[in-house]
Design a protein around this motif. Sequence first.
Motif, PDB file in Angstrom:
ATOM      1  N   GLN A  16       2.279 -10.491   7.327  1.00  0.00           N
ATOM      2  CA  GLN A  16       1.452  -9.396   7.809  1.00  0.00           C
ATOM      3  C   GLN A  16       2.185  -8.058   7.723  1.00  0.00           C
ATOM      4  O   GLN A  16       3.264  -7.888   8.311  1.00  0.00           O
ATOM      5  CB  GLN A  16       1.039  -9.651   9.256  1.00  0.00           C
ATOM      6  N   ASP A  17       1.643  -7.133   6.941  1.00  0.00           N
ATOM      7  CA  ASP A  17       2.141  -5.762   6.786  1.00  0.00           C
ATOM      8  C   ASP A  17       3.508  -5.662   6.122  1.00  0.00           C
ATOM      9  O   ASP A  17       4.077  -4.562   6.023  1.00  0.00           O
ATOM     10  CB  ASP A  17       2.185  -5.030   8.137  1.00  0.00           C
ATOM     11  N   ARG A  18       4.046  -6.749   5.629  1.00  0.00           N
ATOM     12  CA  ARG A  18       5.326  -6.680   4.923  1.00  0.00           C
ATOM     13  C   ARG A  18       5.101  -6.236   3.480  1.00  0.00           C
ATOM     14  O   ARG A  18       4.099  -6.558   2.862  1.00  0.00           O
ATOM     15  CB  ARG A  18       6.051  -8.028   4.962  1.00  0.00           C
ATOM     16  N   ARG A  43       1.621  -6.544   1.711  1.00  0.00           N
ATOM     17  CA  ARG A  43       1.334  -5.491   0.750  1.00  0.00           C
ATOM     18  C   ARG A  43       2.249  -5.705  -0.455  1.00  0.00           C
ATOM     19  O   ARG A  43       3.368  -6.202  -0.310  1.00  0.00           O
ATOM     20  CB  ARG A  43       1.559  -4.115   1.383  1.00  0.00           C
ATOM     21  N   VAL A  44       1.794  -5.311  -1.643  1.00  0.00           N
ATOM     22  CA  VAL A  44       2.541  -5.667  -2.835  1.00  0.00           C
ATOM     23  C   VAL A  44       2.574  -4.526  -3.836  1.00  0.00           C
ATOM     24  O   VAL A  44       1.592  -3.813  -4.024  1.00  0.00           O
ATOM     25  CB  VAL A  44       1.942  -6.943  -3.490  1.00  0.00           C
ATOM     26  N   LEU A  45       3.759  -4.336  -4.434  1.00  0.00           N
ATOM     27  CA  LEU A  45       3.908  -3.474  -5.601  1.00  0.00           C
ATOM     28  C   LEU A  45       4.228  -4.364  -6.781  1.00  0.00           C
ATOM     29  O   LEU A  45       5.259  -5.039  -6.798  1.00  0.00           O
ATOM     30  CB  LEU A  45       5.021  -2.446  -5.408  1.00  0.00           C
ATOM     31  N   VAL A  46       3.344  -4.371  -7.757  1.00  0.00           N
ATOM     32  CA  VAL A  46       3.535  -5.144  -8.976  1.00  0.00           C
ATOM     33  C   VAL A  46       4.216  -4.262 -10.012  1.00  0.00           C
ATOM     34  O   VAL A  46       3.820  -3.115 -10.221  1.00  0.00           O
ATOM     35  CB  VAL A  46       2.182  -5.650  -9.510  1.00  0.00           C
ATOM     36  N   GLY A  64      -7.614  -2.236  -1.980  1.00  0.00           N
ATOM     37  CA  GLY A  64      -7.290  -0.871  -1.603  1.00  0.00           C
ATOM     38  C   GLY A  64      -5.809  -0.575  -1.631  1.00  0.00           C
ATOM     39  O   GLY A  64      -5.092  -0.967  -2.553  1.00  0.00           O
ATOM     40  N   ALA A  65      -5.339   0.090  -0.589  1.00  0.00           N
ATOM     41  CA  ALA A  65      -3.960   0.572  -0.540  1.00  0.00           C
ATOM     42  C   ALA A  65      -2.937  -0.534  -0.332  1.00  0.00           C
ATOM     43  O   ALA A  65      -1.730  -0.273  -0.381  1.00  0.00           O
ATOM     44  CB  ALA A  65      -3.815   1.611   0.566  1.00  0.00           C
ATOM     45  N   ARG A  66      -3.389  -1.760  -0.117  1.00  0.00           N
ATOM     46  CA  ARG A  66      -2.439  -2.862   0.090  1.00  0.00           C
ATOM     47  C   ARG A  66      -1.736  -3.281  -1.199  1.00  0.00           C
ATOM     48  O   ARG A  66      -0.712  -3.974  -1.144  1.00  0.00           O
ATOM     49  CB  ARG A  66      -3.148  -4.078   0.695  1.00  0.00           C
ATOM     50  N   ALA A  67      -2.257  -2.881  -2.362  1.00  0.00           N
ATOM     51  CA  ALA A  67      -1.648  -3.258  -3.632  1.00  0.00           C
ATOM     52  C   ALA A  67      -1.492  -2.040  -4.522  1.00  0.00           C
ATOM     53  O   ALA A  67      -2.335  -1.136  -4.519  1.00  0.00           O
ATOM     54  CB  ALA A  67      -2.489  -4.318  -4.337  1.00  0.00           C
TER      55      ALA A  67
END
Length: 266
Positions: A16-18, A43-46, A64-67
């Motif tokens: 959660q929220d990491r 949350r993820v940055l690919v 949305g902003a989570r990825a």
Amino acid sequence: MTHAPAIHAYDAQPLQDRVVLVTGGAQGIGRGIAQAVLGAGGRVLVGDLDREAGRACLAEWNVGARAAFASLDVSREASVQRWVQTALTRFGRIDGLVNNAGIADPHRAPLASLPLADWNRYLATNLTGTFLCSKHALPALAEAGGAIVNIASTRALQSEPDTEAYAASKGGMLAFTHALAVSAGPAVRVNAILPGWIATDAWQKPAERHAPKLGRKDHAQHPAGRVGTPRDIGAMAVYLLSAQSAFVTGQPFVIDGGMTVKMRYA
């Protein structure tokens, strides 16, 4: 007299929220891991070389902003530095790093005729890329008490002919894993996943996506009864990135449906 240990509930959203960074995360196993992180509340940055695949992920996930996606060449230090800074600018922290990007094709020429350029390309992408991403993400990971997961391969343990460069790069990832676990602990935990046969056909960008062509014999080779999917690797990655694995570091985890323990006779 001490109190009896309490029963602790399992967290349904262990990330959660990491914020988790996934290299090579736009297709295949990397996409499976990124989706697992999102499913676990993170949350993820690919990072990926394929911009089309990265854009497709964001459109299809619709979270949305989570990825987020940013172009990444793990073999170039400047590219890695920009990518890590993108994560910090966008999310403000880094809780996890998955070093997944690499050359997937293990077969090359026999060693006697293998060009040095091919050998160096495997090491630069698979092994040096793991080093560079870990190096530049480590300060933020240490501040967050985070975790690194390196995606190696069962070919670090067993081989087919003419796969020396690939096997050496993946074997190097295992040694790098336990060395960094000792150096970076206890602030940062470092583990490795060794996937076996994982069918990634349905996890590609839309233009190249298709159902796997697998027969009964393919599945029957596995004691688990089937070929693996990126979802199987994602599930282990979530565990290793979460607090549920707080006492686990420096370890290799084989996820191969039991193939490496099955005896075979010619």
